[in-house]
Design a protein around this motif. Structure first.
Motif, PDB file in Angstrom:
ATOM      1  N   THR A  97       0.031   3.865   5.558  1.00 49.24           N
ATOM      2  CA  THR A  97      -0.939   4.916   5.291  1.00 49.24           C
ATOM      3  C   THR A  97      -1.299   4.852   3.811  1.00 49.24           C
ATOM      4  O   THR A  97      -0.672   4.135   3.048  1.00 49.24           O
ATOM      5  CB  THR A  97      -0.356   6.298   5.668  1.00 49.24           C
ATOM      6  OG1 THR A  97      -1.368   7.286   5.495  1.00 49.24           O
ATOM      7  CG2 THR A  97       0.842   6.668   4.818  1.00 49.24           C
ATOM      8  N   ILE A  98      -2.292   5.610   3.429  1.00 49.62           N
ATOM      9  CA  ILE A  98      -2.643   5.660   2.016  1.00 49.62           C
ATOM     10  C   ILE A  98      -1.929   6.828   1.367  1.00 49.62           C
ATOM     11  O   ILE A  98      -1.461   7.748   2.028  1.00 49.62           O
ATOM     12  CB  ILE A  98      -4.165   5.808   1.795  1.00 49.62           C
ATOM     13  CG1 ILE A  98      -4.662   7.105   2.449  1.00 49.62           C
ATOM     14  CG2 ILE A  98      -4.895   4.595   2.301  1.00 49.62           C
ATOM     15  CD1 ILE A  98      -6.023   7.522   2.023  1.00 49.62           C
ATOM     16  N   SER A  99      -1.863   6.799   0.098  1.00 49.10           N
ATOM     17  CA  SER A  99      -1.298   7.905  -0.650  1.00 49.10           C
ATOM     18  C   SER A  99      -2.357   8.372  -1.628  1.00 49.10           C
ATOM     19  O   SER A  99      -2.844   7.604  -2.437  1.00 49.10           O
ATOM     20  CB  SER A  99      -0.047   7.449  -1.403  1.00 49.10           C
ATOM     21  OG  SER A  99       0.408   8.477  -2.244  1.00 49.10           O
ATOM     22  N   GLY A 100      -2.714   9.611  -1.523  1.00 49.88           N
ATOM     23  CA  GLY A 100      -3.663  10.207  -2.462  1.00 49.88           C
ATOM     24  C   GLY A 100      -2.923  11.203  -3.321  1.00 49.88           C
ATOM     25  O   GLY A 100      -2.966  12.404  -3.066  1.00 49.88           O
ATOM     26  N   ALA A 141       3.456   4.652   2.683  1.00 51.96           N
ATOM     27  CA  ALA A 141       2.343   4.672   1.719  1.00 51.96           C
ATOM     28  C   ALA A 141       2.547   3.515   0.750  1.00 51.96           C
ATOM     29  O   ALA A 141       3.268   3.624  -0.225  1.00 51.96           O
ATOM     30  CB  ALA A 141       2.307   5.998   0.981  1.00 51.96           C
ATOM     31  N   LYS A 196      -0.024   1.712  -0.720  1.00 50.22           N
ATOM     32  CA  LYS A 196      -1.061   1.622  -1.744  1.00 50.22           C
ATOM     33  C   LYS A 196      -1.556   3.030  -2.055  1.00 50.22           C
ATOM     34  O   LYS A 196      -1.774   3.826  -1.149  1.00 50.22           O
ATOM     35  CB  LYS A 196      -2.244   0.780  -1.250  1.00 50.22           C
ATOM     36  CG  LYS A 196      -1.878  -0.641  -0.919  1.00 50.22           C
ATOM     37  CD  LYS A 196      -3.065  -1.385  -0.350  1.00 50.22           C
ATOM     38  CE  LYS A 196      -2.632  -2.778   0.061  1.00 50.22           C
ATOM     39  NZ  LYS A 196      -3.680  -3.491   0.757  1.00 50.22           N
ATOM     40  N   THR A 197      -1.722   3.305  -3.319  1.00 51.66           N
ATOM     41  CA  THR A 197      -2.273   4.608  -3.678  1.00 51.66           C
ATOM     42  C   THR A 197      -3.799   4.528  -3.673  1.00 51.66           C
ATOM     43  O   THR A 197      -4.381   3.463  -3.870  1.00 51.66           O
ATOM     44  CB  THR A 197      -1.813   5.055  -5.074  1.00 51.66           C
ATOM     45  OG1 THR A 197      -2.224   4.090  -6.029  1.00 51.66           O
ATOM     46  CG2 THR A 197      -0.315   5.241  -5.118  1.00 51.66           C
ATOM     47  N   ARG A 198      -4.404   5.671  -3.444  1.00 54.53           N
ATOM     48  CA  ARG A 198      -5.861   5.731  -3.555  1.00 54.53           C
ATOM     49  C   ARG A 198      -6.193   5.581  -5.034  1.00 54.53           C
ATOM     50  O   ARG A 198      -5.605   6.249  -5.877  1.00 54.53           O
ATOM     51  CB  ARG A 198      -6.367   7.060  -3.029  1.00 54.53           C
ATOM     52  CG  ARG A 198      -6.125   7.239  -1.554  1.00 54.53           C
ATOM     53  CD  ARG A 198      -6.506   8.593  -1.101  1.00 54.53           C
ATOM     54  NE  ARG A 198      -7.957   8.665  -0.997  1.00 54.53           N
ATOM     55  CZ  ARG A 198      -8.595   9.721  -0.533  1.00 54.53           C
ATOM     56  NH1 ARG A 198      -7.937  10.779  -0.157  1.00 54.53           N
ATOM     57  NH2 ARG A 198      -9.897   9.717  -0.461  1.00 54.53           N
ATOM     58  N   PRO A 199      -7.124   4.727  -5.355  1.00 53.82           N
ATOM     59  CA  PRO A 199      -7.425   4.520  -6.772  1.00 53.82           C
ATOM     60  C   PRO A 199      -8.064   5.752  -7.411  1.00 53.82           C
ATOM     61  O   PRO A 199      -8.809   6.484  -6.760  1.00 53.82           O
ATOM     62  CB  PRO A 199      -8.411   3.348  -6.765  1.00 53.82           C
ATOM     63  CG  PRO A 199      -8.908   3.240  -5.375  1.00 53.82           C
ATOM     64  CD  PRO A 199      -7.929   3.901  -4.477  1.00 53.82           C
ATOM     65  N   THR A 200      -7.728   5.968  -8.652  1.00 51.18           N
ATOM     66  CA  THR A 200      -8.317   7.076  -9.404  1.00 51.18           C
ATOM     67  C   THR A 200      -9.341   6.507 -10.372  1.00 51.18           C
ATOM     68  O   THR A 200      -9.223   6.629 -11.581  1.00 51.18           O
ATOM     69  CB  THR A 200      -7.231   7.872 -10.153  1.00 51.18           C
ATOM     70  OG1 THR A 200      -6.482   6.960 -10.957  1.00 51.18           O
ATOM     71  CG2 THR A 200      -6.312   8.584  -9.196  1.00 51.18           C
ATOM     72  N   TYR A 232     -14.827   5.954  -6.693  1.00 54.85           N
ATOM     73  CA  TYR A 232     -14.038   5.934  -5.466  1.00 54.85           C
ATOM     74  C   TYR A 232     -14.525   6.979  -4.471  1.00 54.85           C
ATOM     75  O   TYR A 232     -14.517   6.755  -3.267  1.00 54.85           O
ATOM     76  CB  TYR A 232     -12.546   6.120  -5.744  1.00 54.85           C
ATOM     77  CG  TYR A 232     -11.738   5.966  -4.470  1.00 54.85           C
ATOM     78  CD1 TYR A 232     -11.498   4.695  -3.953  1.00 54.85           C
ATOM     79  CD2 TYR A 232     -11.286   7.060  -3.755  1.00 54.85           C
ATOM     80  CE1 TYR A 232     -10.806   4.542  -2.759  1.00 54.85           C
ATOM     81  CE2 TYR A 232     -10.601   6.913  -2.568  1.00 54.85           C
ATOM     82  CZ  TYR A 232     -10.360   5.647  -2.079  1.00 54.85           C
ATOM     83  OH  TYR A 232      -9.680   5.498  -0.907  1.00 54.85           O
ATOM     84  N   SER A 235     -15.424   6.160  -0.679  1.00 55.99           N
ATOM     85  CA  SER A 235     -14.822   6.871   0.442  1.00 55.99           C
ATOM     86  C   SER A 235     -15.895   7.525   1.318  1.00 55.99           C
ATOM     87  O   SER A 235     -15.818   7.479   2.546  1.00 55.99           O
ATOM     88  CB  SER A 235     -13.853   7.924  -0.098  1.00 55.99           C
ATOM     89  OG  SER A 235     -13.142   8.534   0.936  1.00 55.99           O
TER      90      SER A 235
END
Length: 185
Positions: free
Chosen positions: A60-63, A136, A138-142, A146, A150
């Motif tokens: 899953t992703i991590s935000g 998780a 990969k983190t969602r890029p900041t 983005y 998305s």
């Protein structure tokens, strides 16, 4: 499922399917810890599971939440803003204010706390959500752009689910929009 037999509920605003689920009107939703309070309040019987994966990979992703402090060119203000943020995000405060409210803990060490044990009792399934942190990868890029990326992907998926576009056309359009959003960022 959405177009042919209408068995998939499409919620364009991401606001309606939660109440429908808590009212036992639909049988499954993709959601998170924020939904648990409403489920408990409504007395809904529910279970929590990982999203389907491929070959046992439930990635899953991590935000992650971001605590942002602005540089006001004032050393005193910066110091106390940092101290307050540090205090607020310490495990003791997170357990006292965040975990008690049904939110996921900020750090894995809090899973051994008394506050988390109470959280597990109050909100069945939150342990599965916390265990999913391990998936998780990969983190969602900041990065700027983005949000546009998305949005482009989400709109493309929505168009396919509604039968308005074929997957390749929607993906190609989403990729072009995402590239523009990232290059403008």
């Amino acid at each position: 499922l959405a177009v042919d037999d209408k068995s998939l509920y499409l919620d364009q605003a991401d606001e309606h399917y939660g109440p429908l689920f808590t009212a036992n009107r639909i049988g499954m939703i993709i959601s998170g810890a924020w939904q648990l309070f409403d489920l408990k309040k409504a007395g809904t019987k529910y279970g929590v599971a990982y999203l389907p994966g491929v070959n046992g990979d439930h990635q899953t992703i991590s935000g992650p939440d971001l605590w942002v402090l602005f540089d006001h060119k004032d050393a005193n203000r910066a110091h106390w803003a940092y101290e307050f943020t540090k205090w607020l995000t310490d495990a003791e405060q997170d357990e006292r204010w965040n975990v008690v409210q049904g939110n996921l803990p900020l750090r894995s060490s809090e899973q051994q706390s008394a506050a988390f044990a109470k959280l597990e009792q109050a909100y069945p399934g939150i342990d599965v959500m916390v265990a999913n942190f391990a998936n998780a990868k990969k983190t969602r890029p900041t990065v700027q752009g983005y949000v546009g990326l998305s949005e482009a992907v989400g709109n493309g998926i929505s168009q396919v689910l509604q039968g308005a576009k074929q997957p390749k056309a929607a993906l190609d359009e989403a990729a072009a929009k995402a590239d523009r959003a990232l290059s403008a960022g």
